[in-house]
Design a protein around this motif. Structure first.
Motif, short mmCIF file in Angstrom:
data_model
loop_
_atom_site.label_atom_id
_atom_site.label_comp_id
_atom_site.label_asym_id
_atom_site.label_seq_id
_atom_site.Cartn_x
_atom_site.Cartn_y
_atom_site.Cartn_z
N ALA A 1 3.52 1.04 2.14
CA ALA A 1 2.95 2.19 2.57
C ALA A 1 1.71 2.19 3.68
CB ALA A 1 2.58 3.05 1.30
N LEU A 2 0.90 1.18 3.23
CA LEU A 2 -0.20 1.14 4.11
C LEU A 2 0.01 0.68 5.50
CD1 LEU A 2 -2.76 -0.21 1.58
CD2 LEU A 2 -2.99 1.81 2.63
N SER A 3 0.95 -0.02 5.44
CA SER A 3 1.51 -0.75 6.80
C SER A 3 2.16 0.49 7.77
CB SER A 3 2.55 -1.86 6.71
OG SER A 3 2.13 -3.07 6.14
N ALA A 4 3.10 1.21 6.81
CA ALA A 4 3.42 2.39 7.53
C ALA A 4 2.70 3.70 8.13
CB ALA A 4 4.65 3.09 6.67
N LEU A 5 1.42 3.63 7.32
CA LEU A 5 0.47 4.52 7.68
C LEU A 5 -0.30 3.93 9.04
CD1 LEU A 5 -0.84 5.59 4.45
CD2 LEU A 5 0.06 6.97 5.74
N ALA A 6 -0.69 2.57 8.84
CA ALA A 6 -1.13 2.10 9.95
C ALA A 6 -0.35 2.14 11.42
CB ALA A 6 -1.67 0.52 9.64
N GLY A 7 0.76 2.11 10.98
CA GLY A 7 1.86 2.52 12.28
C GLY A 7 1.98 3.75 12.60
N GLY A 8 1.28 4.61 12.20
CA GLY A 8 1.29 6.01 12.68
C GLY A 8 2.30 6.78 11.65
N SER A 13 5.99 11.43 5.50
CA SER A 13 7.00 10.72 5.91
C SER A 13 6.85 9.34 4.95
CB SER A 13 7.15 10.45 7.31
OG SER A 13 6.19 9.64 7.67
N VAL A 14 5.65 8.75 4.77
CA VAL A 14 5.75 7.62 4.19
C VAL A 14 5.79 7.73 2.62
CG1 VAL A 14 3.83 5.88 3.54
CG2 VAL A 14 4.08 6.59 5.79
N ALA A 15 5.45 8.74 2.15
CA ALA A 15 5.55 9.02 0.61
C ALA A 15 7.07 9.18 0.61
CB ALA A 15 5.04 10.49 0.20
N ARG A 16 7.78 9.99 1.28
CA ARG A 16 9.29 10.19 1.02
C ARG A 16 10.07 8.69 0.97
NH1 ARG A 16 9.76 14.14 4.29
NH2 ARG A 16 9.94 13.00 6.31
N GLU A 17 9.51 7.99 2.17
CA GLU A 17 9.90 6.72 2.19
C GLU A 17 9.87 5.73 0.89
OE1 GLU A 17 9.93 2.89 5.21
OE2 GLU A 17 10.11 4.89 6.18
N ALA A 18 8.69 5.99 0.34
CA ALA A 18 8.24 5.14 -0.66
C ALA A 18 8.55 5.57 -2.04
CB ALA A 18 6.76 4.70 -0.44
N THR A 24 -0.50 10.79 -3.58
CA THR A 24 -0.84 9.49 -3.80
C THR A 24 -1.23 8.72 -2.56
OG1 THR A 24 0.33 9.47 -5.62
CG2 THR A 24 0.26 7.28 -4.78
N VAL A 25 -0.14 9.00 -1.49
CA VAL A 25 -0.09 8.24 -0.22
C VAL A 25 -1.67 8.44 0.49
CG1 VAL A 25 0.83 8.05 2.12
CG2 VAL A 25 2.23 7.89 -0.06
N ARG A 26 -1.86 9.85 0.49
CA ARG A 26 -3.10 10.33 1.07
C ARG A 26 -4.13 9.91 0.57
NH1 ARG A 26 -2.48 15.47 -0.50
NH2 ARG A 26 -1.23 15.97 1.07
N ARG A 30 -6.91 7.24 2.47
CA ARG A 30 -8.31 7.52 2.37
C ARG A 30 -9.11 6.43 1.87
NH1 ARG A 30 -8.07 13.66 0.41
NH2 ARG A 30 -7.44 14.63 2.35
N ARG A 31 -8.71 5.93 0.80
CA ARG A 31 -9.29 4.56 0.22
C ARG A 31 -9.45 3.55 1.17
NH1 ARG A 31 -7.73 4.57 -5.91
NH2 ARG A 31 -8.71 6.82 -6.57
#
Length: 105
Positions: A1-8, A13-18, A24-26, A30-31
């Motif tokens: 999930a963090l890799s996908a977030l870093a990739g934009g 969308s990351v939450a749905r995919e994971a 949780t993803v948000r 942030r952390r």
């Protein structure tokens, strides 16, 4: 999930995919972002400790991407030195001392 977030990827969308809640993803994003500088520094030190011939880690485009790149390079160096771990994230968690998603105080 963090890799996908870093990739934009967006939180949604990351939450749905994971298969995770958006909140949780948000919170993870942030952390991680709040700790990115510390994580990059720690991972960079571990990288050079594990590989005396390590090439410099170049900028990846943002503090989050820079931290992920440093963690990935340190994990790779750990695997090359000690052998495979259960997952890349298990190695990263050890390198970061369990602080990848540490709450910000």
């Amino acid at each position: 999930a963090l890799s996908a977030l870093a990739g934009g990827g967006s939180d949604r969308s990351v939450a749905r995919e994971a298969g995770l809640a958006v909140s949780t993803v948000r919170n993870w994003r942030r952390r991680f972002a709040a700790n990115a500088g510390t994580l990059r520094a720690l991972a960079t030190v571990r990288y050079y400790e594990l590989d005396a011939n390590a090439a410099p880690i170049g900028p990846a485009g943002s503090p989050v991407a820079d931290a992920l790149e440093a963690l990935a390079q340190a994990a790779r160096a750990a695997v090359l030195r000690f052998g495979p771990s259960d997952s890349p994230w298990a190695a990263i968690n050890l390198i970061a001392g369990g602080n990848v998603l540490r709450p910000v105080s």
